[in-house]
Design a protein around this motif. Sequence first.
Motif, PDB file in Angstrom:
ATOM      1  N   LEU A 135       0.826  -1.191   0.072  1.00 47.61           N
ATOM      2  CA  LEU A 135      -0.054   0.130  -0.156  1.00 47.61           C
ATOM      3  C   LEU A 135       0.862   1.236   0.035  1.00 47.61           C
ATOM      4  O   LEU A 135       0.706   2.257  -0.731  1.00 47.61           O
ATOM      5  CB  LEU A 135      -1.003   0.064   1.195  1.00 47.61           C
ATOM      6  CG  LEU A 135      -2.067  -0.946   1.263  1.00 47.61           C
ATOM      7  CD1 LEU A 135      -2.851  -0.857   2.453  1.00 47.61           C
ATOM      8  CD2 LEU A 135      -2.997  -0.731  -0.029  1.00 47.61           C
ATOM      9  N   VAL A 136       1.936   1.174   0.677  1.00 43.25           N
ATOM     10  CA  VAL A 136       2.745   2.407   0.815  1.00 43.25           C
ATOM     11  C   VAL A 136       3.586   2.804  -0.683  1.00 43.25           C
ATOM     12  O   VAL A 136       3.619   3.754  -1.030  1.00 43.25           O
ATOM     13  CB  VAL A 136       3.636   2.194   1.830  1.00 43.25           C
ATOM     14  CG1 VAL A 136       4.980   3.115   1.822  1.00 43.25           C
ATOM     15  CG2 VAL A 136       3.252   2.266   3.254  1.00 43.25           C
ATOM     16  N   ASP A 137       3.928   1.736  -0.845  1.00 42.68           N
ATOM     17  CA  ASP A 137       4.867   1.609  -2.249  1.00 42.68           C
ATOM     18  C   ASP A 137       3.553   2.195  -3.543  1.00 42.68           C
ATOM     19  O   ASP A 137       4.039   2.734  -4.287  1.00 42.68           O
ATOM     20  CB  ASP A 137       5.388   0.487  -2.826  1.00 42.68           C
ATOM     21  CG  ASP A 137       6.576  -0.048  -1.612  1.00 42.68           C
ATOM     22  OD1 ASP A 137       7.006   1.264  -1.104  1.00 42.68           O
ATOM     23  OD2 ASP A 137       6.892  -1.099  -1.647  1.00 42.68           O
ATOM     24  N   GLY A 138       2.523   1.493  -3.384  1.00 48.94           N
ATOM     25  CA  GLY A 138       1.380   1.692  -4.261  1.00 48.94           C
ATOM     26  C   GLY A 138       0.971   3.114  -4.388  1.00 48.94           C
ATOM     27  O   GLY A 138       0.748   3.742  -5.552  1.00 48.94           O
ATOM     28  N   LEU A 139       0.899   3.713  -3.143  1.00 48.74           N
ATOM     29  CA  LEU A 139       0.353   5.107  -3.026  1.00 48.74           C
ATOM     30  C   LEU A 139       1.363   5.847  -3.613  1.00 48.74           C
ATOM     31  O   LEU A 139       1.088   7.038  -4.073  1.00 48.74           O
ATOM     32  CB  LEU A 139      -0.087   5.343  -1.614  1.00 48.74           C
ATOM     33  CG  LEU A 139      -1.527   4.599  -1.145  1.00 48.74           C
ATOM     34  CD1 LEU A 139      -1.544   4.740   0.506  1.00 48.74           C
ATOM     35  CD2 LEU A 139      -2.658   5.353  -1.907  1.00 48.74           C
ATOM     36  N   THR A 140       2.796   5.839  -3.295  1.00 52.65           N
ATOM     37  CA  THR A 140       3.770   6.484  -3.813  1.00 52.65           C
ATOM     38  C   THR A 140       3.635   6.644  -5.206  1.00 52.65           C
ATOM     39  O   THR A 140       3.819   7.693  -5.868  1.00 52.65           O
ATOM     40  CB  THR A 140       5.119   5.927  -3.275  1.00 52.65           C
ATOM     41  OG1 THR A 140       4.946   5.976  -1.913  1.00 52.65           O
ATOM     42  CG2 THR A 140       6.333   6.987  -3.799  1.00 52.65           C
TER      43      THR A 140
END
Length: 325
Positions: A12-17
Amino acid sequence: MSNILSALPQVLVDGLTLGAIYAVVALGYTMVYGILELINFAHGEIFMSGAFIGTGLLLSLGVFGIAMPAWITLILILLLTALLTGLLGIGIERLAYRPLRKAPRLIPLISAIGISFILQDLVRFFAEFKTGNYIVTGTTLFEGKVTIPFSSIIGTFHNATIKNNTLILIGITIIIMILLDIFVNRTKWGTAMRAVAQDQETAALMSINVNKVISLTFFIGSAIGGATGFLFAQQYATIDPYIGFILGLKAFTAAVLGGIGNIRGAMFGGLILGVLEVFAAANLSTITGGVIGSEYKDVFAFTILILVLIFKPEGLFGKSVKEKV
């Protein structure tokens, strides 16, 4: 399934970035399309140019021995990069698109593709001339990482690690999206943009300078795209003249996913696409038992585009338009 769930916070963190980058670049596509019904395929290269301009400015500060606090340096370079790429966008519109405004739709599209290749080769030539290599590795202003203890909240999850550059990128892109939404929906120039998007001839009769509105649209779209290019360079540290091609296509996919011409749709489309792509890259091999690896994440992204075009061609947040006869 346990492996997929445990890695979900980091996904989720990498995807939102990644999705934040797609969302901001998608805004440039959807703003131009909303007014001219033109797909500005050179927009990905404007993003790439911003990455090189910002990195070049940062490296130049080091060459000339100019030392400033990291926050001031970041804001200064973002503003200069946005200004230069915004002017680049105006120049492209004036030279390559405005003379073809009355031409059949295919001709400006070909012109946009030509501008895209020209920018790629110009940046590659300049980078090779200056560094001897078209791949440029820049310095990052902010080092360090932050760990979010998801495992202490829900034992199934692993902790997620966020770089300081990631927090800055997400924060600035959120600010850009909010300010742009306010500008388009609550200011006089934003009203003029929406009027021109609805009907150029009627807007001109209402004393709106259509050419100025279109130039402003290109300036804003190119400025935020170029500034995001520098943030991308800070996030991933390595750039080349071809980063804008695939990323631009995916940002266009995000714009179509959200509803081309719909600014809020482009924002949500970018975030959705980024999360889905990173999820595919992290879990395709697990889901398919190793038959399909993470290298097929691009196939996953464009499969989404095809499905949206088949079942909801106006996009998730777009509205179908009925033509009256």
